[in-house]
Design an enzyme around this catalytic site. Sequence first.
Site, PDB file in Angstrom:
ATOM      1  N   ASP A  41      40.556  34.122  37.151  1.00  0.00           N
ATOM      2  CA  ASP A  41      39.960  34.195  35.932  1.00  0.00           C
ATOM      3  C   ASP A  41      39.671  35.421  35.282  1.00  0.00           C
ATOM      4  OD1 ASP A  41      37.702  34.900  36.745  1.00  0.00           O
ATOM      5  OD2 ASP A  41      36.665  32.838  36.148  1.00  0.00           O
ATOM      6  N   GLU A  62      33.786  38.383  45.349  1.00  0.00           N
ATOM      7  CA  GLU A  62      32.767  38.326  44.359  1.00  0.00           C
ATOM      8  C   GLU A  62      32.145  37.011  44.427  1.00  0.00           C
ATOM      9  OE1 GLU A  62      32.027  40.486  42.162  1.00  0.00           O
ATOM     10  OE2 GLU A  62      31.222  39.397  40.544  1.00  0.00           O
ATOM     11  N   ASP A 113      37.282  37.141  34.670  1.00  0.00           N
ATOM     12  CA  ASP A 113      36.105  37.858  35.345  1.00  0.00           C
ATOM     13  C   ASP A 113      36.803  38.400  36.405  1.00  0.00           C
ATOM     14  OD1 ASP A 113      34.356  37.538  33.488  1.00  0.00           O
ATOM     15  OD2 ASP A 113      33.537  35.823  34.334  1.00  0.00           O
ATOM     16  N   ASP A 139      38.228  35.478  41.711  1.00  0.00           N
ATOM     17  CA  ASP A 139      38.699  34.024  41.075  1.00  0.00           C
ATOM     18  C   ASP A 139      40.005  34.534  40.293  1.00  0.00           C
ATOM     19  OD1 ASP A 139      36.633  32.671  42.052  1.00  0.00           O
ATOM     20  OD2 ASP A 139      35.108  32.712  40.236  1.00  0.00           O
TER      21      ASP A 139
END
Length: 646
Positions: A513, A438, A515, A511
Amino acid sequence: MDNELKNTAVNKDTTYDESQIQILEGLEAVRKRPGMYIGSTGPKGLHHLVYEIVDNSIDEALAGFCTDIEVEILPGNVISVKDNGRGIPVGINEQMGIPTVTVVMTVLHAGGKFGGNGYKVSGGLHGVGLSVVNALSEWMEVEIARDGKIHHQRFERGNPVTELTVIGEAEHTGTCIRFKADNQIFEVEEYDFEVLQKRLREQAFLNAGLRITLADYRDKDNIIEEEYCYEGGISSYVEFMNKTRGYNVLHPQVIYLSMSDGDSFAEIAMQYNDSYNETIVSFANNIHTVDGGTHETSFKTSITRIFNDYARKYSLLKENDQSLKGDDVREGLTAVISVKLKEAQFEGQTKGKLGNTSISSLVNTLMNEKLTAFLEENPQVARIILEKSINAARVREAAQKARELARKKSGLASTRMPEKLADCIWTDPERTELYIVEGDSAGGSAIQGRDRNFQAILPLWGKMLNVEKARIDKVYTNEKLLPVVVALGCGIGEDFDITKLRYGKVIIMADADVDGAHIRTLLLTFFFRYMRPLVDAGHVYIAQPPLYRISKGKQHKYAFNDEERDRYIAEFGGNAEVQRYKGLGEMDPEQLWETTMNPAFRTMIKVSIDDIPSTDETFSILMGDKVEPRREFIEKNAKYVQNLDI
Ligand code: 0RA
């Protein structure tokens, strides 16, 4: 002394000694190779012990003598299973010269579920499995209420350590078995409440009216007591699945069909919902046939034919219209198929597939007669379902056209790879990997850091589609998903062809996180719904980038969680510098290679599907329309979330 005399009296010859030898050898065999009898010595095997015991009580219920089964998880992970059946017989077994209950608890049954050539038939083989569980238990106790008395016997690692003794009076009948799994055998000892809950609830659905309770007394501050009892049987099961997945049903009544032909019995419950998913769960003799088999295949063939016939008969499909495909008539269908038969043959590697061909014709006749009759008697329901199927067919045909058009227009002919794809040099899928990344900056680092011989990088771009809420035609025109489809090379949905797969490992790198978690979930939903065989065959992985870099002077180490971070800081002896990676983009190409992409050092999570219906349920809840089931899921699972950088 009394008992010894009795035994000698019954045994006219040397059977008693021979029986003893047979018992000891049997128990020895089970303890030596537990996997042969219960599949594994991990969590699955451990829970299997409970199922074996409960199955015997269910058999007693199927025979018509038991209405209640109580399962308890006691402190110390002791299991107690109690039923109100007739009680295991306590009289002396002629052949063995010992009480029948002692035989049932210690003699390995020839027709066990694993090994041997027979298979378990519910209502048939009483007591199968008890001896296996006994042999694998540190201790087991049985209490039988029968003939006005309570009888008790205790075993350790399968061997009787007390005689069968009367310990009280009883007005009722029933069997209570308690055991503690042997930690010399099992790698784990904790029972998972939800695993037992799922199985016991399923059994309650499959045996209409049977009352099963499950209680967990391990934590005195958090006692759980639940009851499963469904008068509606498999119809209730269908309702339950539609409800827990948050679906809106298209017709209020579940369609229930059943038929028997002397030896066998088949029943089917089905109800349509407004999702695009198919949820079919099948059972043979109350055993979940994970890989389907003759009953499921016959159901699918029949339903397609019957709906086509109906649609033609009432001109819902015109002469020139194409016939409905299986996928069209199963869109939004939730169904449970349950068959009972003698000598069920379970095939395949995990014995999850029913092989008996005789059941095909029963299911076929059942569908032909009963479903056709239902449609004739309920034309409004028939219309609703047919409308949905015909609409699905139209969308499918439109998608086909859209795909062809998309191919032509954007030059996406079979060989033209997406612009963003940084392909690798080798072409042998046994050795190649595709990293789906991403974001452009992370994509850039990955492209520079990779070993370009075998690692291809596809940076994702644009707006992602939630496939849970969209149809296949939208996938073909989604700017984010289409490159994934083209790069993998094997198509989607009905066209999926795994032999065309261009990379052996498909690695999602996002990632650590929220998202990142979101994009991971969206991609996994997509793979699960449109490329299931890719997941089934174990091609999908999740990359695990580190969260911290700890350095001091020229030394450095990477930590993948907070514990590791603290350990490395301690190892470096204070004054260490800690860098927290907020995203992949913060790592330089060398670091990304070193930590996340180099096969010699990286760790990856391999994605596998343990249980298709529950995975299906999870995706429906997480990505579907309804908010309430999602809130419940999040509240229940929040405790499992770690390292989420919110
Ligand atoms: C053998 C024969 C009979 C019942 C059972 C076993 C039996 C086994 C289990 C295991 C758990 N609960 C059970 N309940 C019954 C038939 C006894 C008769 O004819 O009275």
